[in-house]
Design an enzyme around this catalytic site. Structure first.
Site, PDB file in Angstrom:
ATOM      1  N   LYS A 119     103.551  -2.119 113.999  1.00 20.12           N
ATOM      2  CA  LYS A 119     102.387  -1.295 114.335  1.00 20.12           C
ATOM      3  C   LYS A 119     101.252  -2.151 114.870  1.00 20.12           C
ATOM      4  O   LYS A 119     100.535  -1.742 115.775  1.00 20.12           O
ATOM      5  CB  LYS A 119     101.927  -0.474 113.139  1.00 20.12           C
ATOM      6  CG  LYS A 119     102.837   0.723 112.926  1.00 20.12           C
ATOM      7  CD  LYS A 119     102.294   1.727 111.940  1.00 20.12           C
ATOM      8  CE  LYS A 119     103.293   2.859 111.776  1.00 20.12           C
ATOM      9  NZ  LYS A 119     103.284   3.444 110.441  1.00 20.12           N
ATOM     10  N   LYS A 209     114.296   7.715 116.165  1.00 18.90           N
ATOM     11  CA  LYS A 209     114.575   8.745 115.172  1.00 18.90           C
ATOM     12  C   LYS A 209     113.550   9.876 115.280  1.00 18.90           C
ATOM     13  O   LYS A 209     112.421   9.650 115.720  1.00 18.90           O
ATOM     14  CB  LYS A 209     114.569   8.153 113.759  1.00 18.90           C
ATOM     15  CG  LYS A 209     113.199   7.975 113.144  1.00 18.90           C
ATOM     16  CD  LYS A 209     113.300   7.511 111.715  1.00 18.90           C
ATOM     17  CE  LYS A 209     111.919   7.416 111.081  1.00 18.90           C
ATOM     18  NZ  LYS A 209     111.472   8.640 110.445  1.00 18.90           N
ATOM     19  N   LYS A 212     107.916  12.682 112.060  1.00 16.43           N
ATOM     20  CA  LYS A 212     106.742  13.550 112.019  1.00 16.43           C
ATOM     21  C   LYS A 212     105.503  12.843 112.526  1.00 16.43           C
ATOM     22  O   LYS A 212     104.479  13.462 112.747  1.00 16.43           O
ATOM     23  CB  LYS A 212     106.532  14.158 110.629  1.00 16.43           C
ATOM     24  CG  LYS A 212     106.290  13.183 109.511  1.00 16.43           C
ATOM     25  CD  LYS A 212     106.091  13.930 108.199  1.00 16.43           C
ATOM     26  CE  LYS A 212     106.654  13.191 107.013  1.00 16.43           C
ATOM     27  NZ  LYS A 212     106.150  11.823 106.812  1.00 16.43           N
TER      28      LYS A 212
HETATM   29  P1  ADP Z   1     108.615  10.390 109.440  1.00 11.49           P
HETATM   30  O1  ADP Z   1     109.070   9.289 110.330  1.00 11.49           O
HETATM   31  O2  ADP Z   1     109.165  11.694 109.827  1.00 11.49           O
HETATM   32  O3  ADP Z   1     107.115  10.387 109.273  1.00 11.49           O
HETATM   33  P2  ADP Z   1     108.788   9.211 106.836  1.00 11.49           P
HETATM   34  O4  ADP Z   1     108.826   7.804 107.322  1.00 11.49           O
HETATM   35  O5  ADP Z   1     107.527   9.706 106.202  1.00 11.49           O
HETATM   36  O6  ADP Z   1     109.222  10.171 108.020  1.00 11.49           O
HETATM   37  O7  ADP Z   1     110.001   9.444 105.867  1.00 11.49           O
HETATM   38  C1  ADP Z   1     110.066  10.452 104.900  1.00 11.49           C
HETATM   39  C2  ADP Z   1     111.478  10.525 104.410  1.00 11.49           C
HETATM   40  O8  ADP Z   1     112.285  11.233 105.358  1.00 11.49           O
HETATM   41  C3  ADP Z   1     112.145   9.167 104.208  1.00 11.49           C
HETATM   42  O9  ADP Z   1     112.921   9.195 103.029  1.00 11.49           O
HETATM   43  C4  ADP Z   1     113.019   9.009 105.419  1.00 11.49           C
HETATM   44  O10 ADP Z   1     114.154   8.244 105.141  1.00 11.49           O
HETATM   45  C5  ADP Z   1     113.394  10.458 105.755  1.00 11.49           C
HETATM   46  N1  ADP Z   1     113.537  10.613 107.219  1.00 11.49           N
HETATM   47  C6  ADP Z   1     112.547  10.461 108.114  1.00 11.49           C
HETATM   48  N2  ADP Z   1     112.970  10.697 109.367  1.00 11.49           N
HETATM   49  C7  ADP Z   1     114.283  10.999 109.265  1.00 11.49           C
HETATM   50  C8  ADP Z   1     115.292  11.344 110.219  1.00 11.49           C
HETATM   51  N3  ADP Z   1     115.016  11.408 111.523  1.00 11.49           N
HETATM   52  N4  ADP Z   1     116.539  11.593 109.769  1.00 11.49           N
HETATM   53  C9  ADP Z   1     116.815  11.520 108.442  1.00 11.49           C
HETATM   54  N5  ADP Z   1     115.907  11.205 107.487  1.00 11.49           N
HETATM   55  C10 ADP Z   1     114.658  10.945 107.882  1.00 11.49           C
END
Ligand code: ADP
Ligand code: TRP
Length: 345
Positions: A119, A209, A212
């Protein structure tokens, strides 16, 4: 004897999406429904972590409650006394322990954390918040306050778990046993008996990936998206120009992602999905089937979401937070005594 603790948290910086649902929410809810006899389950919203990336603060509180409603709609058993659901900032011991942990952590150690490095490269050090830098000590506090043994998280969080283990060992060896050291990532994978590396990809850019934190959200299926928008997002998902369906994540990432999503939402194995589509030369029918499976799921899910009893949810939160304050304050007091902030006796 108290039960071993399984603990995890999901940041509330935005609405949750199907990746969060499949990769994080369902697995912990499954444990809460099936193993709460043997374990205590702590599922919390790390709300202080929510704005390590920018958020609209005027909407944050609503967002936190909305994400908690998603947990309930996804099947979290609120009536189970071994399941605690709470908000990090409602238990002030988290911030206090994070400060203490930070004082036993090296600047270099935090500078080398991958998430911080990535970041700061992307945003420049002038623009990255110190909250991102101090993220790991707060996450370690989240875990160590409750003596958690198992912390199911995705691959990208492994380094934070390793940090937590290191700081727990370091402080235990200096001050005597203060913390339970969480199991290693390897032991955790064995315990959960499955790979925690499920990654739904972004529909527009399948090299990354689904997240959010994505600014546009165009390639993200949020759990509360309107159904016609969901269909549109899936129908216009990026694929490729090979003109041949194959499950080949390395070369046809977009297509492989659709196959994964279709399998997961239609309850079919990868093999079953491939049997129907692999070798076909047009992508339309696969996209249609994927869109229909996701829409069917979301239709039911969104009805459950609208039916969540907010009053009951708030009662559960407040009851959990009261218990968590006692547990967390108890750990904090041991630490305060150890570091000389409180008299030993
Ligand atoms: P994001 O990238 O959506 O903000 P976070 O990093 O806050 O997600 O992760 C929240 C949880 O959701 C974690 O346990 C992460 O492993 C899972 N997670 C996030 N994105 C994915 C994805 N694209 N596929 C599967 N699991 C995910
Ligand atoms: N960092 C985690 C994530 O982005 C969220 C989180 C904060 C967490 N504190 C935690 C997860 C403690 C597990 C345990 O997914």
């Amino acid at each position: 004897m108290s039960k071993p603790v399984i603990l995890t948290g999901l940041r509330a910086n935005n609405n949750l999406h199907i990746g969060n649902y499949l990769g994080a929410l369902l697995p912990i809810i499954d444990i809460a429904n099936n193993r709460a006899g043997e374990f205590q389950i702590n599922l919390f919203v790390p709300d202080l972590h929510s704005f390590t990336t920018p958020v609209d603060h005027s909407k944050l509180h609503k967002q936190i409650m909305e994400n908690l409603r998603v947990y309930v709609a996804a099947g979290l058993p609120l009536d189970n006394a071994s399941v605690y659901v709470y908000r990090q900032s409602y238990v002030p011991a988290h911030s206090e322990l994070a400060w203490i942990i930070g004082c036993f952590t090296g600047f270099g150690e935090l500078s080398r954390m991958t998430e911080f490095k990535d970041k700061s490269k992307r945003l420049g050090v002038e623009h990255i918040g110190a909250g991102q830098f101090n993220y790991p000590p707060l996450m370690a506090a989240d875990i160590l306050l409750y003596q958690a043994e198992y912390v199911p998280v995705g691959d990208d969080q492994r380094q934070n778990i390793e940090f937590t283990r290191n700081i727990a060992e370091r402080m235990n060896s200096r001050f005597g046993k203060l913390f339970t050291v969480p199991k290693s990532v390897k032991e955790q994978s064995l315990f959960f008996a499955k790979d925690q590396s499920l990654r739904i990809r972004d529909l527009v850019d399948p090299t990354k990936k689904m997240s959010k934190s994505d600014e546009t959200g165009r390639g993200v299926i949020f759990l509360n998206d309107k159904l016609d928008l969901v269909r549109k997002k899936i129908m216009s998902a990026t694929t490729d120009s090979y003109g041949r369906i194959a499950y080949n994540p390395a070369e046809q990432a977009g297509l492989a992602n659709l196959i994964d999503i279709l399998g997961l939402f239609s309850g079919q194995t990868l093999g079953q999905v491939c049997k129907q589509y692999v070798g076909q030369s047009t992508y339309g029918p696969l996209k249609e089937a994927t869109a229909s499976a996701v829409v069917r799921f979301l239709e039911t899910f969104q009805v459950k979401l609208a039916d969540v009893n907010d009053k009951y949810l708030l009662e559960k939160l407040e009851a959990s937070e009261a218990v968590m304050q006692d547990t967390a304050n108890n750990t904090l007091l041991h630490v305060q005594k150890a570091v000389g902030l409180r008299p030993k006796k």
